[in-house]
Design a protein around this motif. Structure first.
Motif, PDB file in Angstrom:
ATOM      1  N   ARG A 144       0.504  -1.349  -0.350  1.00 51.09           N
ATOM      2  CA  ARG A 144      -0.236  -0.370  -0.569  1.00 51.09           C
ATOM      3  C   ARG A 144       0.977   1.120   0.027  1.00 51.09           C
ATOM      4  N   ILE A 145       2.001   1.607   0.495  1.00 51.57           N
ATOM      5  CA  ILE A 145       2.788   2.999   0.982  1.00 51.57           C
ATOM      6  C   ILE A 145       3.590   2.652  -0.784  1.00 51.57           C
ATOM      7  N   THR A 146       3.880   1.549  -1.019  1.00 51.23           N
ATOM      8  CA  THR A 146       4.805   1.571  -2.209  1.00 51.23           C
ATOM      9  C   THR A 146       3.690   2.670  -2.933  1.00 51.23           C
ATOM     10  N   LYS A 147       2.426   1.916  -3.724  1.00 55.94           N
ATOM     11  CA  LYS A 147       1.110   2.704  -4.093  1.00 55.94           C
ATOM     12  C   LYS A 147       1.570   3.827  -4.238  1.00 55.94           C
ATOM     13  N   GLN A 148       1.072   4.387  -2.298  1.00 56.51           N
ATOM     14  CA  GLN A 148       1.133   5.549  -1.767  1.00 56.51           C
ATOM     15  C   GLN A 148       2.441   6.717  -2.721  1.00 56.51           C
ATOM     16  N   TYR A 149       3.368   6.541  -2.346  1.00 56.54           N
ATOM     17  CA  TYR A 149       4.370   6.452  -3.157  1.00 56.54           C
ATOM     18  C   TYR A 149       4.254   6.993  -4.522  1.00 56.54           C
ATOM     19  N   VAL A 150       3.885   6.459  -5.488  1.00 56.25           N
ATOM     20  CA  VAL A 150       4.081   6.925  -7.114  1.00 56.25           C
ATOM     21  C   VAL A 150       2.307   7.540  -7.237  1.00 56.25           C
ATOM     22  N   ALA A 151       1.346   7.429  -6.455  1.00 55.43           N
ATOM     23  CA  ALA A 151       0.197   8.603  -6.440  1.00 55.43           C
ATOM     24  C   ALA A 151       0.748  10.190  -6.122  1.00 55.43           C
ATOM     25  N   THR A 152       1.996  10.331  -4.589  1.00 57.91           N
ATOM     26  CA  THR A 152       1.707  10.791  -3.962  1.00 57.91           C
ATOM     27  C   THR A 152       2.672  11.832  -5.617  1.00 57.91           C
ATOM     28  N   ALA A 153       3.934  10.750  -6.194  1.00 54.14           N
ATOM     29  CA  ALA A 153       4.827  11.737  -6.949  1.00 54.14           C
ATOM     30  C   ALA A 153       3.990  11.955  -8.477  1.00 54.14           C
ATOM     31  N   ARG A 154       2.943  11.617  -8.336  1.00 56.91           N
ATOM     32  CA  ARG A 154       1.572  11.642  -9.762  1.00 56.91           C
ATOM     33  C   ARG A 154       1.049  13.213  -9.793  1.00 56.91           C
ATOM     34  N   ALA A 200      13.273   0.751   0.482  1.00 58.47           N
ATOM     35  CA  ALA A 200      14.456   1.726  -0.395  1.00 58.47           C
ATOM     36  C   ALA A 200      14.664   1.316  -2.016  1.00 58.47           C
ATOM     37  N   ARG A 201      14.570   0.494  -2.670  1.00 54.36           N
ATOM     38  CA  ARG A 201      14.638   0.051  -3.939  1.00 54.36           C
ATOM     39  C   ARG A 201      13.329   0.344  -4.285  1.00 54.36           C
ATOM     40  N   GLN A 202      12.185  -0.618  -4.011  1.00 51.89           N
ATOM     41  CA  GLN A 202      11.094  -0.710  -4.677  1.00 51.89           C
ATOM     42  C   GLN A 202      10.549   0.775  -4.474  1.00 51.89           C
ATOM     43  N   VAL A 203      10.715   1.602  -3.580  1.00 51.64           N
ATOM     44  CA  VAL A 203       9.747   2.761  -3.637  1.00 51.64           C
ATOM     45  C   VAL A 203      10.585   3.301  -4.951  1.00 51.64           C
ATOM     46  N   ALA A 204      11.924   3.495  -5.096  1.00 52.13           N
ATOM     47  CA  ALA A 204      12.417   4.295  -6.074  1.00 52.13           C
ATOM     48  C   ALA A 204      12.481   4.274  -7.440  1.00 52.13           C
ATOM     49  N   ARG A 205      12.118   2.736  -7.543  1.00 52.79           N
ATOM     50  CA  ARG A 205      11.586   2.106  -8.343  1.00 52.79           C
ATOM     51  C   ARG A 205      10.781   2.595  -9.184  1.00 52.79           C
ATOM     52  N   ALA A 206       9.322   2.209  -8.355  1.00 47.86           N
ATOM     53  CA  ALA A 206       8.146   2.204  -8.569  1.00 47.86           C
ATOM     54  C   ALA A 206       7.865   3.490  -9.115  1.00 47.86           C
TER      55      ALA A 206
END
Length: 397
Positions: A144-154, A200-206
């Motif tokens: 969930r948090i990784t997806k939220q990083y992506v949504a925040t970035a967008r 860290a790597r998963q979030v940066a990649r996403a």
């Protein structure tokens, strides 16, 4: 043939973004979002350094999830905050600077009592902030948090931000996974450094996959956390090598210390124990008065105090690096360029003098006038500011 040393005040490129110079206003809590929304006061705070000549100003701290706030007054990026963030970005651009958003999840640095949501970390632990237990993030939480990083970035890209700075230091969530003393997991997220660096790597990649080519993506990483069981310089460097090998980041900003365990390792200089105690609610105020000296350890200030550790990263990495930590002098900025660093990041120096970059570039000053008393630190609860400036501008009676 050796490459020419870049001029710190000349235009530079950070990923797909062109900056007017190589100076960065580092992310520092502004204390100007009392209802979790961008305010005119927050915009004015960043406008001051933008008009003062900085190349890139960084908005701190933009949470990806409600439990990822440090406290309830922090901005959670989403539909309800997007318009204000766009207004801030437009204002900074009109002043000639670029704008970065420091994106992150506070993890164990979050005050779960203030947020009304349980804080999360790599492993279960007591919180000195909320006097509650911090939960261990589950696989479901991390997805969930990784997806939220992506949504925040967008959302930030749509709002007009130029740079996304992923917070991977200071014992925030990603940093809590990296630190062996905070990560006691026995699953694929714990144990060897490669496992502890997985988030860290998963979030940066996403995030990179979501915004590739639209904005620059950077990360704030640790040169050393300054506490037993924290990220060491050696492991911080190895984690940085893993991030570099992935090719997901345009630059690393080199920081240190732990907001949870040893904050003064980052700041150096005076330890404002009495001022912090006065700013805290009960019963934290009492605890700060009794034990604040052991928590706010005092480290002597010296110019560019992270430079020696940062040289290890510069020698072993090819990617662009931002030097942080006690940079106040033009001479230091030029030395950083000569040693191969690509950008210099400043915090307290610009809080004291928002137009310091213009002053240094024009030759009106050789150095900032910040005295590193750190009395600005407790003002994060009421609007971050320099008390020395306030005292020298008060009307005389």
């Amino acid at each position: 043939m050796t490459a020419a040393v870049p001029d710190v005040f000349a235009p530079a490129v950070l990923g797909p973004v062109r900056l007017r110079n190589r100076t960065v206003k580092a992310a520092t809590f502004e204390g100007r979002t009392p209802h979790g929304q961008v305010t005119d006061d927050l915009i004015d705070y960043h406008l001051a350094v933008a008009r003062g000549g900085v190349g890139l100003t960084t908005v701190a701290y933009l949470a990806v999830a409600p439990e990822g706030r440090t406290h309830r007054e922090q901005v959670v990026v989403g539909e309800s905050t997007a318009a204000g963030l766009a207004r801030l970005a437009d204002a900074v651009h009109a002043a000639g600077a670029a704008v970065a958003g420091q994106v992150g999840h506070a993890g164990p640095v979050a005050n779960g009592r203030s947020n009304g949501v349980r804080a999360l970390a790599a492993s279960r632990m007591p919180s000195p902030l909320s006097m509650q237990m911090v939960g261990s993030a589950s696989e479901k939480d991390l997805t969930r948090i990784t997806k939220q990083y992506v949504a925040t970035a967008r959302t930030l890209v749509t709002a007009g931000f130029d740079v996304l700075e992923l917070h991977m230091a200071h014992s925030y969530l990603i940093s809590s996974f990296l630190a062996p003393g905070l990560n006691r997991r026995r699953d694929r997220w714990g144990g060897a450094l490669e496992n502890r660096a997985r988030l860290a790597r998963q979030v940066a990649r996403a995030v990179r996959e979501e915004v590739d080519g639209e904005v620059a993506v950077t990360a704030k990483v640790s040169l050393g956390d300054g506490f037993r069981g924290g990220v060491t310089t050696e492991e911080g460097f190895e984690a940085a090598r893993l991030l570099e090998s992935d090719g997901t980041l345009d630059s690393l900003q080199l920081s240190g210390g732990s907001s949870l365990m040893n904050p003064m390792y980052l700041f150096r200089g005076g330890a404002p124990v009495a001022e912090f105690a006065a700013a805290m609610p009960l019963p934290v105020r009492v605890g700060m008065r009794v034990a604040g000296g052991s928590f706010l350890k005092e480290y002597a200030f010296e110019e560019a105090y992270f430079l020696e550790k940062a040289r290890t990263f510069r020698a072993g990495l090819a990617m662009p690096l931002m030097l942080l930590g006690g940079i106040n002098r033009r001479e230091t900025m030029e030395q950083a360029m000569a040693e191969g660093f690509d950008f210099v990041a400043m915090g307290r120096a610009l809080l004291r003098e928002p137009d310091l970059v213009d002053r240094l570039q024009a030759g009106r000053q050789d150095a900032g006038v910040c005295i590193h008393c750190n009395r600005c630190m407790p003002t994060i609860y009421t609007g971050t500011r320099c008390p020395v400036v306030e005292e020298t501008t008060l009307p005389q009676t």
